[in-house]
Design a protein around this motif. Structure first.
Motif, PDB file in Angstrom:
ATOM      1  N   ALA A 151       0.540  -0.953  -0.467  1.00 35.28           N
ATOM      2  CA  ALA A 151      -0.037  -0.025   0.333  1.00 35.28           C
ATOM      3  C   ALA A 151       0.779   1.139   0.192  1.00 35.28           C
ATOM      4  CB  ALA A 151      -0.663   0.247   1.073  1.00 35.28           C
ATOM      5  N   PRO A 152       1.861   1.184   0.700  1.00 39.73           N
ATOM      6  CA  PRO A 152       2.506   2.423   0.727  1.00 39.73           C
ATOM      7  C   PRO A 152       3.275   2.914  -0.718  1.00 39.73           C
ATOM      8  CG  PRO A 152       3.368   1.149   2.370  1.00 39.73           C
ATOM      9  CD  PRO A 152       2.301   0.645   1.787  1.00 39.73           C
ATOM     10  N   LEU A 153       3.372   2.364  -1.200  1.00 41.05           N
ATOM     11  CA  LEU A 153       4.199   2.007  -2.761  1.00 41.05           C
ATOM     12  C   LEU A 153       2.778   2.872  -3.358  1.00 41.05           C
ATOM     13  CD1 LEU A 153       7.159   1.950  -3.493  1.00 41.05           C
ATOM     14  CD2 LEU A 153       6.199  -0.540  -4.606  1.00 41.05           C
ATOM     15  N   ALA A 154       2.047   2.224  -3.216  1.00 43.84           N
ATOM     16  CA  ALA A 154       0.725   2.507  -4.749  1.00 43.84           C
ATOM     17  C   ALA A 154       0.395   4.160  -3.819  1.00 43.84           C
ATOM     18  CB  ALA A 154      -0.854   1.866  -3.933  1.00 43.84           C
ATOM     19  N   LEU A 155       0.363   4.153  -2.659  1.00 42.32           N
ATOM     20  CA  LEU A 155       0.004   5.439  -2.592  1.00 42.32           C
ATOM     21  C   LEU A 155       0.958   6.775  -3.085  1.00 42.32           C
ATOM     22  CD1 LEU A 155      -1.258   4.947   1.464  1.00 42.32           C
ATOM     23  CD2 LEU A 155      -2.258   5.953  -0.383  1.00 42.32           C
TER      24      LEU A 155
END
Length: 465
Positions: A151-155
């Motif tokens: 998720a951090p990479l997607a954000l």
């Protein structure tokens, strides 16, 4: 009180303080019911440092601290990681430690003290990438859910596309950031450092009558944006192929066609070459293995890009830019003189790029590509280590058999292809190492899992392998 009792009391207090510190930063013991081992044997890494560093990227960019303070975020990750205890090194980590050692030694080759701040910053980016690699790898092997870990990479991707659209809507947007105001004039006066703290939407020539506004935000230069797009695109495809529900998945899916507009506005030839090479690599793998699902996914991406080219004449824009600029000639001249200088200091380089008055280009020697930065700044051995590391990760990632693992295996290939054209000793290096960690950890398998797992649990634990 006897000395032995006093020593025992002191040790007890230190242990209590360490336990409180771990709880404060969010490092909690893995329960015995999950691992089959006594509680406290191994601690689970918290994800909030990754969310803070990657997920809040637009905020750090507006404050002007994204690039200058990024190594500080890496230091935070390192502290949390060390508080966990023993850390296993993933594939290639030893090579990267050797590279960092060479970089440290090369400081003796700096010709002036004023070059030390940029030297330290570049070292910080290199070290932070390794810390991200270790952190994500360790968290993944501890059994953290793929949805949460990616998720951090997607954000970060969503934030990059959002601020990239500022350049589409208002290409001349620029602000004097709080970080820029707070820094002394001696630092802000440095051209390279000022570019990192002065937030602007696009890169263009203000003296031109009809300038090309090329997407840059949240980076200082448009080539950085193109590098990030080429690296993150397969990462987002990996995310979509494994996460089936949720608001974040919907946002990533919707963002893909919108991302093509700021991407095409970069006019980055290297971005198209790198991403094209990654997609070609995946296509060849799919054809050789008869992977119909991956072939259909690649076809969907190709169709999306083709439709975008019908709306945005990117080929014509790139052709016009090439015909009206001397960037190709300047780069060639810069590369030749960089190689000539390397032969005069082949082992340790020069500690960093240097301006010379013998080239037609306005950029210093050792720029315009990661290959040239490494070989000029740190020497031939450092470049060989970089290439060996990327090749090793590419070889290891090629063993992936799941859809997300296959998409992630394209990232080291893309990195290898763009190495001669674009530099990525910046935030983008951490993005690459984040993807490397996800791919390698899945292949190595989780370590914190129950003694007996059902077939469904195993498939979930190795979702990206």
């Amino acid at each position: 009180m006897t000395p032995s009792n006093a020593a025992g009391l002191a040790i007890g207090r230190v242990r209590v303080a360490a336990l409180r510190a771990r709880r404060w930063i969010g490092v909690a013991p893995v329960p015995a019911r999950r691992t089959g081992r006594p509680a406290g044997f191994r601690t689970r890494l918290p994800l909030w440092p990754l969310y803070a560093l990657f997920g809040l990227m637009p905020l750090w960019w507006l404050l002007g601290g994204l690039h200058l303070l990024w190594p500080g975020g890496g230091l935070l990750l390192g502290v949390v990681l060390l508080s966990r205890g023993r850390v296993r090194l993933p594939v290639g980590a030893g090579l990267w430690l050797v590279l960092l050692s060479i970089v440290v030694i090369s400081v003796v080759r700096l010709d002036r003290v004023s070059g030390l701040p940029m030297f330290v910053l570049r070292f910080g980016f290199l070290a932070t990438a390794l810390i991200v690699y270790l952190y994500v790898y360790t968290a993944a092997r501890d059994g953290v859910a793929w949805r949460r870990l990616c998720a951090p990479l997607a954000l970060y991707w969503l934030g990059m596309i959002a601020v990239g659209w500022i350049g589409v809507v208002k290409p001349t947007f620029a602000i004097t950031t709080p970080t820029e105001i707070a820094l002394p004039d001696a630092i802000v006066g440095n051209r390279g450092l000022r570019a990192l703290v002065h937030s602007h939407a696009t890169e263009y020539n203000p003296l031109s009558r009809s300038p090309y506004y090329r997407t840059a935000a949240p980076y200082p230069y448009t080539n950085n944006w193109g590098t990030a797009f080429a690296v993150l695109t397969p990462c987002m495809m990996a995310y979509l192929s494994s996460v089936r529900t949720g608001a974040l998945r919907t946002a990533v899916l919707v963002s893909l066609p919108f991302a093509l507009v700021p991407a095409f506005m970069t006019l980055n030839r290297g971005m198209f070459i790198g991403l094209g090479a990654g997609l070609l690599y995946l296509a060849l793998r799919a054809l050789l293995r008869g992977d119909v699902r991956l072939i259909l996914s690649l076809a969907a991406v190709a169709v999306l890009i083709w439709i975008a080219t019908l709306l945005i004449p990117v080929g014509e824009l790139i052709s016009n830019r090439v015909n009206n600029t001397d960037s190709t000639t300047d780069r060639a001249d810069l590369y030749v003189q960089t190689l000539q200088a390397v032969w005069r200091s082949p082992l340790l380089g020069y500690g960093g790029p240097r301006m010379v008055d013998t080239t037609h280009a306005t950029e210093p020697l050792g720029t315009q590509g990661q290959l040239w930065l490494i070989i000029y700044s740190y020497g031939i051995p450092a470049l060989l280590i970089l290439i060996a590391f990327l090749a090793l990760v590419a070889w290891r990632s090629a063993a992936a058999v799941s859809a997300p693992g296959k998409w992630l295996s394209a990232v080291p290939v893309i990195a290898l292809v763009i190495t001669p054209f674009y530099g990525y000793t910046d935030v983008n290096l951490s993005l690459m190492f984040f993807a490397f960690a996800l791919a390698v950890a899945a292949l190595d398998g989780p370590i914190n899992r129950p003694p007996a797992l059902s077939r469904r649990s195993v498939s979930r634990a190795t979702a990206v392998g």
